[in-house]
Design a protein around this motif. Structure first.
Motif, mmCIF file in Angstrom:
data_model
loop_
_atom_site.group_PDB
_atom_site.id
_atom_site.type_symbol
_atom_site.label_atom_id
_atom_site.label_comp_id
_atom_site.label_asym_id
_atom_site.label_seq_id
_atom_site.Cartn_x
_atom_site.Cartn_y
_atom_site.Cartn_z
ATOM 1 N N PRO A 156 -2.542 -16.569 10.778
ATOM 2 C CA PRO A 156 -1.293 -16.600 10.011
ATOM 3 C C PRO A 156 -1.095 -15.308 9.217
ATOM 4 N N ILE A 157 0.142 -15.005 8.936
ATOM 5 C CA ILE A 157 0.439 -13.869 8.064
ATOM 6 C C ILE A 157 -0.042 -14.224 6.663
ATOM 7 N N PRO A 158 -0.879 -13.394 6.050
ATOM 8 C CA PRO A 158 -1.465 -13.783 4.759
ATOM 9 C C PRO A 158 -0.431 -13.837 3.643
ATOM 10 N N LYS A 159 -0.660 -14.758 2.725
ATOM 11 C CA LYS A 159 0.196 -14.870 1.547
ATOM 12 C C LYS A 159 -0.435 -14.206 0.326
ATOM 13 N N MET A 160 -1.785 -14.161 0.330
ATOM 14 C CA MET A 160 -2.500 -13.608 -0.811
ATOM 15 C C MET A 160 -3.711 -12.846 -0.282
ATOM 16 N N VAL A 161 -3.898 -11.603 -0.742
ATOM 17 C CA VAL A 161 -5.064 -10.812 -0.351
ATOM 18 C C VAL A 161 -5.657 -10.174 -1.598
#
Length: 774
Positions: free
Chosen positions: A466-471
């Motif tokens: 998935p496209i990350p929401k938090m890194v």
């Protein structure tokens, strides 16, 4: 007693928050180990999704839409043909029109202004959108894949590190190995000498392998192959992401010897005939619609039939060298693909072969150049000089580029070239997709409109990530790219990218729902924009459903549609920090003009020590268009002590303070065409000496001359005159070095091999005055 590593309790990682948080384990209640059997190793390791594919992206530099034989072009590229034959071709795939912005967009999935890469880092300014520093709200694709269980490696060109962050002092946040790549082997610049590259392994500056007939692209392939084999030997179940981005086919066009004559005589018909033949072949192959017309050629490009025979011969030779360079590059990519196949990995490997990070380059101007720095510094080489030195093209004694007519031809069927973001000749590139495990293609052509920012979300979706929401605790911006998987699943599906803006220099435009509008204001072969004020430049409008090659401007016919697209461009520009539009071009190479940060800030002085080497020009004290003093404290031994004390640049532009036969010398190399010497008349004494070179700049503009005075132990030893200096840039990749010269020599009075100073250098102090260009 607690249960460890219980397979009955599956751990499902949250891949939207990176790094993936490891599970917690209950504490052991038994006080002593002899009462508690040794548990199995901790169960948690970050793994890629089950059966996740390997990913291999090839990105060629400065290759036009109509170059490769896989898309109807004149250059036979067997690897591209091979992958196209069992893969899919995208014929409406777009880049940004310049290298660094395209690469920043490709490796992130976000528009180039959104990652502060409005242009190349060496032209960065202080405006948002052009700072050259990637925001933490955007995480590179390599880092996302690495944190999801991939091994990652980059080989070749990295042009996304801010120019002032490329020294051993860092910071390293924007270097490849701090941007998600476990391995980096390549160079940090817009271009490099293919025979004498400025190489880094990770963050360490290294020398190229000592190999006869060394060529960088071959070295990159060697290193890539070795890494893939090692990675699979150690972790066979772990997928890899390899980004292979050679400096080829960017200038200098350095073709190995056996490739220089591979296409001899094949371009004697010239660029006009090439354009026509390419379009005919494209239509026959189905790469473009059958009603596609050849767009008008720029008025600056001469008709081939009007050229004198001596010029035709020269220009044909330039194209032969480039074609050999391109074929050699494709052959090295073929070696990498062959290795993947031999390792039985080809079936489950996604390959994207992107032939060009922008259109073909017109930066060689109308006649081409023996030394590309001549064009960068707006000091055109006389045609007689080019003719006299054409035998050097492709060798390490040249830094050559072809005439702009070939760029227009290699961008067929379009009109314009690299940097012209407002035309598909500048921003449309051929792209091949290959993934046999899921998509067994037969060279079908997919015509959905897509952009390089769409690569990252496509890779994520195909890999099950998935496209990350938090890194790293930072909330990520919404992804700007659109996955192309829908088109892979249904070749006739309606395109899902409805809008895309473009802007490089003062060339800008926007695509929306089958229409394209744009402004052409800055040409790669012109120093100044075409219009005194960019806002006065006329807009063009094209109906892409009827006009694949943008041959028919319908701005006057559909004024309401044009106004609609102009409004959309403004909205997109506000959204992505595109403004203000900047058209000044090469003068922005000077940080004083551009206003970008430098590692030196307001400092006008630096003291260097022996062994300090490899400092790139845009990370060094600015030495151009001003007076300066170089003061060296050295010690010489019995007899003559020779070698370089301090040098910047090399064979194609630069200066050097050195000792020859015991005599202090200074050489200023103006673009490889003129060398100015200031030499003492007596050898140094066998003791500690101070050598001081003072240069007094004439002022009154960029690249003016000045006077030199050489002092030995505070006594005047020689005087000299430099009629012309380099005003914009010595080199993208050659460096400032103490005690030796790394890549090529400023003067032929010494070689790189014998340039190491034989005595001792205590210090080299450099002082500069403010620029004097008024």
């Amino acid at each position: 007693m607690p249960k460890y590593n219980d397979p009955k309790v599956p751990f499902v990682p949250d891949r939207t928050v990176l790094p993936i948080h490891e599970p917690t384990y209950p504490p052991c209640k038994d006080m002593f180990a002899d009462d508690n059997p040794t548990p199995p190793p901790p169960r948690f390791t970050v793994k890629a999704p089950e059966k996740a594919p390997n990913v291999l992206i090839f990105l060629i530099d400065d290759m036009g839409y109509g170059a490769s034989s896989a898309f109807g072009g004149p250059i036979p590229m067997p690897t591209s043909e091979r992958l196209a034959k069992t893969g899919l071709r995208f014929n409406r795939f777009h880049t940004t029109a310049v290298c660094a912005p395209t690469r920043a967009a490709l490796l992130s999935g976000y528009n180039h202004h959104s990652v502060n890469m409005a242009n190349i880092t060496e032209l960065g300014t202080a405006y948002p959108g052009n700072l050259s520093t990637r925001p933490k709200t955007v995480t590179p694709m390599a880092q996302v894949l690495r944190l999801n269980g991939y091994s990652t490696a980059q080989f070749g060109k990295c042009h996304e590190t801010p120019a002032w962050e490329t020294t051993a002092s860092g910071p390293f946040d924007h270097w490849p190995t701090f941007s998600g790549f476990d391995k980096f082997y390549g160079f940090l610049a817009g271009e490099t000498n293919q025979y004498h590259p400025a190489l880094n392994d990770g963050v360490t500056l290294i020398e190229p392998p000592k190999k006869e007939n060394y060529h960088l692209t071959e070295d990159l392939a060697d290193q890539c192959i070795l890494w893939m084999k090692t990675q699979k030997a150690m972790t066979p179940d772990k997928p890899f992401f390899v980004y292979f981005a050679p400096g080829a086919t960017h200038a200098p066009h350095h073709a190995p010897e056996k490739y220089r004559d591979m296409f001899k005589g094949q371009f004697d018909d010239g660029w006009d005939a090439m354009r026509q033949k390419t379009l005919e072949k494209m239509i026959k192959m189905g790469v473009v619609p059958p009603n596609t017309k050849l767009a008008d050629k720029p008025k600056d490009i001469a008709d081939w039939d009007t050229l004198p025979d001596v010029e035709k011969k020269l220009y044909a030779r330039q194209m032969e060298i480039y074609a050999g360079f391109a074929r050699h590059t494709d052959d090295q990519i073929g070696r990498v693909v062959d290795t993947v196949e031999e390792m039985k990995l080809l079936e489950n490997t996604i390959i994207l072969y992107i032939m060009g990070d922008n259109g073909a380059s017109g930066e060689g101007r109308m006649t081409g150049v023996v030394n590309e720095n001549a064009a960068i510094n707006d000091a055109p080489e006389p045609l007689e000089f080019i003719l006299e030195n054409q035998h050097l093209l492709g060798t390490d004694m040249a830094y050559n580029h072809y005439a702009a007519g070939w760029a227009v031809a290699l961008d067929a069927p379009y009109k314009w070239v690299k940097t012209v973001a407002s035309n598909f000749g500048g921003n449309r590139n051929a792209m091949i997709f290959h993934y046999p495990a899921k998509y067994k293609g037969k060279g079908e052509v997919l015509n959905q409109f897509h952009h390089v920012i769409d690569v990252a979300p496509t890779i994520y979706e195909l890999c099950g990530i998935p496209i990350p929401k938090m890194v790293d605790g930072v909330e990520q911006r919404p992804m700007e790219g659109v996955s192309m998987k829908y088109a892979l699943d249904n070749h006739k599906a309606k395109g899902q990218r409805q809008t895309q803006y473009f802007c490089i220099f003062s060339n800008f435009g926007v695509y929306h729902d089958g229409w394209f509008a744009g402004v052409v204001d800055k040409l790669s072969w012109e120093v100044k924009p075409l219009y005194e004020k960019t806002k006065d430049a006329p807009w063009e409008l094209y109906n892409l459903e009827e006009d694949f090659s943008c041959a028919n401007d319908v701005a006057k016919k559909y004024p309401e549609k044009l106004e609609e697209l102009k409004k959309i461009f403004y909205e997109e520009g506000l959204k992505h920090n595109v403004f203000p539009i900047e058209g000044r071009g090469g003068i922005l190479l000077n940080a004083d003009v551009a206003g970008r940060p430098t590692i030196f800030g307001d400092r006008r002085e630096v003291t260097l020590y022996e062994g300090v080497i490899g400092i790139k020009e845009h990370a060094f004290l600015e030495m151009k268009n001003r007076s300066f003093t170089i003061t060296a404290e050295v010690e010489v031994g019995p007899g003559h002590t020779d070698g370089v004390i301090f040098a910047q640049g090399g064979r194609f532009a630069g200066y050097s303070l050195y000792i020859k036969d015991g005599i202090p010398c200074f050489c200023y190399n103006w673009l490889g065409r003129e060398r100015y010497y200031t030499k003492a008349t007596k050898p140094l004494v066998d003791e500690r000496n101070q050598i001081r070179l003072e240069f007094k700049y004439d002022g009154g503009g960029f690249g003016k001359g000045g006077n030199t005075t050489l002092y030995v132990n505070n006594k005047k030893a020689a005087e000299g005159r430099i009629d012309r200096t380099v005003g914009n840039q010595f080199s993208f990749d050659e460096s400032a070095d103490v005690g030796m010269q790394r890549a090529t020599p400023v003067t032929e009075e010494y070689t790189v091999e014998n340039s190491k100073f034989k005595g001792r250098i205590y210090s080299v102090n450099i002082k500069t005055e403010p620029p004097n260009v008024k």
